[in-house]
Every structure is written in C-alpha cells, then in structure tokens.
Design an enzyme around this catalytic site. Structure first.
Site, PDB file in Angstrom:
ATOM      1  N   PRO A   3      37.914  27.835  51.136  1.00 53.39           N
ATOM      2  CA  PRO A   3      37.271  29.044  51.647  1.00 53.39           C
ATOM      3  C   PRO A   3      35.761  28.976  51.445  1.00 53.39           C
ATOM      4  CG  PRO A   3      38.206  29.461  49.488  1.00 53.39           C
ATOM      5  CD  PRO A   3      38.383  28.002  49.752  1.00 53.39           C
ATOM      6  N   GLY A  49      31.271  30.397  56.766  1.00 53.63           N
ATOM      7  CA  GLY A  49      30.769  31.550  57.519  1.00 53.63           C
ATOM      8  C   GLY A  49      30.061  32.546  56.628  1.00 53.63           C
ATOM      9  N   ASP A  54      48.438  35.285  34.935  1.00 53.76           N
ATOM     10  CA  ASP A  54      49.128  36.053  33.892  1.00 53.76           C
ATOM     11  C   ASP A  54      50.128  35.125  33.218  1.00 53.76           C
ATOM     12  OD1 ASP A  54      50.194  38.260  32.400  1.00 53.76           O
ATOM     13  OD2 ASP A  54      49.613  39.591  34.047  1.00 53.76           O
ATOM     14  N   LYS A  98      45.809  35.478  43.759  1.00 51.47           N
ATOM     15  CA  LYS A  98      45.134  34.770  42.660  1.00 51.47           C
ATOM     16  C   LYS A  98      45.749  35.162  41.323  1.00 51.47           C
ATOM     17  CE  LYS A  98      40.852  33.806  44.968  1.00 51.47           C
ATOM     18  NZ  LYS A  98      41.060  34.708  46.113  1.00 51.47           N
ATOM     19  N   LEU A  99      47.034  34.912  41.218  1.00 49.35           N
ATOM     20  CA  LEU A  99      47.770  35.304  40.011  1.00 49.35           C
ATOM     21  C   LEU A  99      47.178  34.619  38.784  1.00 49.35           C
ATOM     22  CD1 LEU A  99      51.371  35.142  41.502  1.00 49.35           C
ATOM     23  CD2 LEU A  99      50.084  37.203  40.909  1.00 49.35           C
ATOM     24  N   GLN A 126      30.103  33.359  53.612  1.00 46.55           N
ATOM     25  CA  GLN A 126      29.605  32.910  52.299  1.00 46.55           C
ATOM     26  C   GLN A 126      28.637  31.730  52.405  1.00 46.55           C
ATOM     27  OE1 GLN A 126      32.613  32.932  48.966  1.00 46.55           O
ATOM     28  NE2 GLN A 126      33.976  33.208  50.708  1.00 46.55           N
ATOM     29  N   GLY A 127      28.365  31.278  53.600  1.00 46.00           N
ATOM     30  CA  GLY A 127      27.306  30.280  53.791  1.00 46.00           C
ATOM     31  C   GLY A 127      27.759  28.875  54.113  1.00 46.00           C
ATOM     32  N   GLY A 130      53.778  33.510  32.584  1.00 47.29           N
ATOM     33  CA  GLY A 130      54.732  33.091  33.605  1.00 47.29           C
ATOM     34  C   GLY A 130      55.697  34.194  34.004  1.00 47.29           C
ATOM     35  N   TYR A 131      56.185  34.940  33.024  1.00 49.63           N
ATOM     36  CA  TYR A 131      57.170  35.988  33.308  1.00 49.63           C
ATOM     37  C   TYR A 131      56.624  37.004  34.313  1.00 49.63           C
ATOM     38  CZ  TYR A 131      59.872  40.249  32.531  1.00 49.63           C
ATOM     39  OH  TYR A 131      60.617  41.382  32.725  1.00 49.63           O
ATOM     40  N   SER A 174      34.326  29.663  45.497  1.00 47.28           N
ATOM     41  CA  SER A 174      33.256  29.496  46.483  1.00 47.28           C
ATOM     42  C   SER A 174      31.984  30.273  46.143  1.00 47.28           C
ATOM     43  CB  SER A 174      33.763  29.937  47.855  1.00 47.28           C
ATOM     44  OG  SER A 174      34.256  31.254  47.789  1.00 47.28           O
ATOM     45  N   ASP A 193      47.578  35.384  48.845  1.00 53.97           N
ATOM     46  CA  ASP A 193      46.479  35.111  47.908  1.00 53.97           C
ATOM     47  C   ASP A 193      46.310  36.281  46.947  1.00 53.97           C
ATOM     48  OD1 ASP A 193      44.214  34.376  46.578  1.00 53.97           O
ATOM     49  OD2 ASP A 193      42.874  34.543  48.315  1.00 53.97           O
TER      50      ASP A 193
HETATM   51  P1  XMP Z   1      35.283  35.242  54.032  1.00 54.30           P
HETATM   52  O1  XMP Z   1      35.251  36.524  54.769  1.00 54.30           O
HETATM   53  O2  XMP Z   1      34.254  35.135  52.954  1.00 54.30           O
HETATM   54  O3  XMP Z   1      36.711  35.264  53.294  1.00 54.30           O
HETATM   55  O4  XMP Z   1      35.300  34.027  54.921  1.00 54.30           O
HETATM   56  C1  XMP Z   1      37.078  34.291  52.391  1.00 54.30           C
HETATM   57  C2  XMP Z   1      38.504  34.468  51.974  1.00 54.30           C
HETATM   58  O5  XMP Z   1      38.822  33.451  51.061  1.00 54.30           O
HETATM   59  C3  XMP Z   1      39.068  33.986  49.774  1.00 54.30           C
HETATM   60  N1  XMP Z   1      38.274  33.217  48.854  1.00 54.30           N
HETATM   61  C4  XMP Z   1      38.785  32.453  47.903  1.00 54.30           C
HETATM   62  N2  XMP Z   1      40.041  32.218  47.556  1.00 54.30           N
HETATM   63  N3  XMP Z   1      39.265  30.722  45.907  1.00 54.30           N
HETATM   64  C5  XMP Z   1      40.290  31.356  46.539  1.00 54.30           C
HETATM   65  O6  XMP Z   1      41.446  31.138  46.162  1.00 54.30           O
HETATM   66  C6  XMP Z   1      37.978  30.932  46.234  1.00 54.30           C
HETATM   67  O7  XMP Z   1      37.077  30.325  45.685  1.00 54.30           O
HETATM   68  C7  XMP Z   1      37.734  31.843  47.275  1.00 54.30           C
HETATM   69  N4  XMP Z   1      36.589  32.227  47.856  1.00 54.30           N
HETATM   70  C8  XMP Z   1      36.954  33.093  48.831  1.00 54.30           C
HETATM   71  C9  XMP Z   1      38.681  35.433  49.786  1.00 54.30           C
HETATM   72  O8  XMP Z   1      39.599  36.141  48.982  1.00 54.30           O
HETATM   73  C10 XMP Z   1      38.790  35.772  51.255  1.00 54.30           C
HETATM   74  O9  XMP Z   1      40.117  36.138  51.585  1.00 54.30           O
END
Ligand code: XMP
EC number: 4.1.1.23
Length: 244
Positions: free
Chosen positions: A182, A185, A78, A75-76, A187-188, A80-81, A130, A73
C-alpha cells in the site's frame, strides 16, 4: 484491445475501499462489484466495519466472490485467542486477513494462522508500514519482523510502496511469499514503485481509485502506468503465488 501488459498489470492492483462517512458505504459496496471484475481484488477494514458494521464486510466479500482476492484488513495485534475470535466472527468469505508481525509466533500468530486456515483464509503479516512513522519502531526492527514471518510462514506480507527499497529487502528475505504494497497515490508512492522496483506481487490503491468519479478508469490508469514502467515484470508473478 487492451495491450497484454496492461491486462496483466490490472490484475496486480487491489483496491482499498475505506468509507469516510456512513453515506459512502453503499457507494463503495457498489464499487466492490465493479472493480473486482477488473482488478486483483478488494481490501476492506476498520472504516468499513465502523461505518457499515460486520454486514458491510460480509457484503463486500459476497459481492466480490469469484472476482478476485478479498482481503480483510483489521491489522490484528492481540493474543492468539482474541485474534482467533475476531477471525472467526469477521473473516468468513474473505481470502486473506492482515495481522501485525510484531505480535510474534507463540500464543499469537500461530493460533491465528490455524484459525484462518480452518476458515479457508490465508494470513498476511505487516512487516513495515507506508507512513513515515514506520521508521520510528517498525523499520529498525525489520530483521526481527522478517524472522517472525519466516517462522510463521504466512501466505503474504505487507510492505510499503512508499519505500521500494524496503520492499526489495523483504523480497530478498522472503523470495516465495506474496508481497502486497500500500501507499500508492494519496500517500505519495507512484504506481509501479513496489512492483517494478521492489518485486511486490500486488499494489494496494485506495483513495486514488475509490475517490474517482470513474473508479474503473482510474484503476485502468494505474495499471497502464505500471505496465509502461516494467512490462517484463508482469508476465509472471515473482512468487508463483500471485495472480494466475
Ligand atoms: P490509500 O487511500 O492511502 O489507502 O491509498 C491505503 C490503504 O492501505 C492501507 N495501508 C496499509 N495497510 N500496512 C497495511 O497493512 C501499511 O503499511 C498500510 N498503509 C496503508 C490503509 O489501511 C488503506 O486501506
């Protein structure tokens, strides 16, 4: 013996391993091995890269080999190159890598998708996030981001467990694409919100499991909660692309 639905549910939970400090790296790598044999797999990203280097990413992928999905993860986002260079140096050994859908197809995601395919990995696109700030720019553009996803045809997309109604909309638009959610927990989001209410294939859980003194029990606890909420949804992956 574990009830059937719990056994199915645990294969829908991916554990995010994000070290907060350098001293966490080895502990989380040990955890990778433990949770990969039990759950759906692991996700590692920038915190692991920053604190453990590319060696720690490669080690996480190696430790989890044969034990579940290994998701990178970064989350690129940029051209394409550059995304291709990043994928070529960091995504070896991973089954899937995450990039932002907002980058778009031409000169961007089409190149990354091809680079990942050449490495034996699959593309996963973020179409919504999230955290609450996703409502500022990303969510008003959800239709456009889903249109990008329809064009790119990634293996998977990321949609937020904190807003199951968004997950349900994504599922409606992309009925055969894997959805990872994701936000459970810390994040709620409650375990099962994304799978039971939104139709996601996987929930991604980080701190709730990784910060526990007994991560495997915490992972099973998440699975038990999901299984109690919607055992009927666990027998088959909605896409046929999820856990086998
Ligand atoms: P926690 O500790 O909050 O970790 O349960 C969450 C994990 O998920 C990732 N995360 C996201 N990844 N889109 C994503 O691609 C999202 O909206 C997002 N929200 C959380 C975060 O980097 C962590 O590893």
């Amino acid at each position: 013996m574990e009830p059937l639905a719990v056994g199915e549910a645990v294969k829908r939970v991916i554990v995010a391993l994000d070290p907060a400090r350098r001293g966490d790296v080895d502990r989380l790598l040990d955890m990778a091995k433990q949770v990969c044999g039990v759950g759906a797999g692991i996700k590692v990203g920038l915190p692991m890269l920053a604190l453990g280097g590319s060696e720690a990413l490669a080690e996480a992928a190696r430790l989890c080999k044969g034990g579940g999905l290994r998701v990178l993860d970064l989350k690129l986002a940029d051209i394409g190159y550059i995304m291709r260079l990043a994928a070529e140096s960091l995504s070896r050994g991973f089954d899937a890598a995450i990039a932002h859908a907002f980058v778009g197809y031409e000169g961007g995601l089409v190149e990354l998708k091809k680079a990942l395919e050449d490495l034996g990995a699959r593309l996963v696109l973020v179409v919504s996030m999230s955290h609450p700030g996703s409502g500022e720019v990303l969510d008003p553009c959800l239709d456009k981001l889903l249109a990008v996803a329809r064009r790119v045809e990634p293996w998977g997309v990321v949609a937020p467990a904190t807003r199951p109604e968004v997950v349900a909309r994504v599922r409606e638009t992309l009925p055969t694409t894997v959805i990872m959610s994701p936000g459970v927990g810390a994040q709620g989001g409650r375990p099962g919100d994304a799978i039971c209410l939104g139709g996601a294939d996987y929930e991604i859980v980080g701190r709730m499991v990784a910060s526990s003194p007994d991560p495997v029990s915490a992972l099973r606890g998440v699975a038990e909660y999901i299984a109690a909420r919607c055992p009927e949804k666990l027998l088959h992956s909605s896409t046929g692309n999820g856990p086998s």
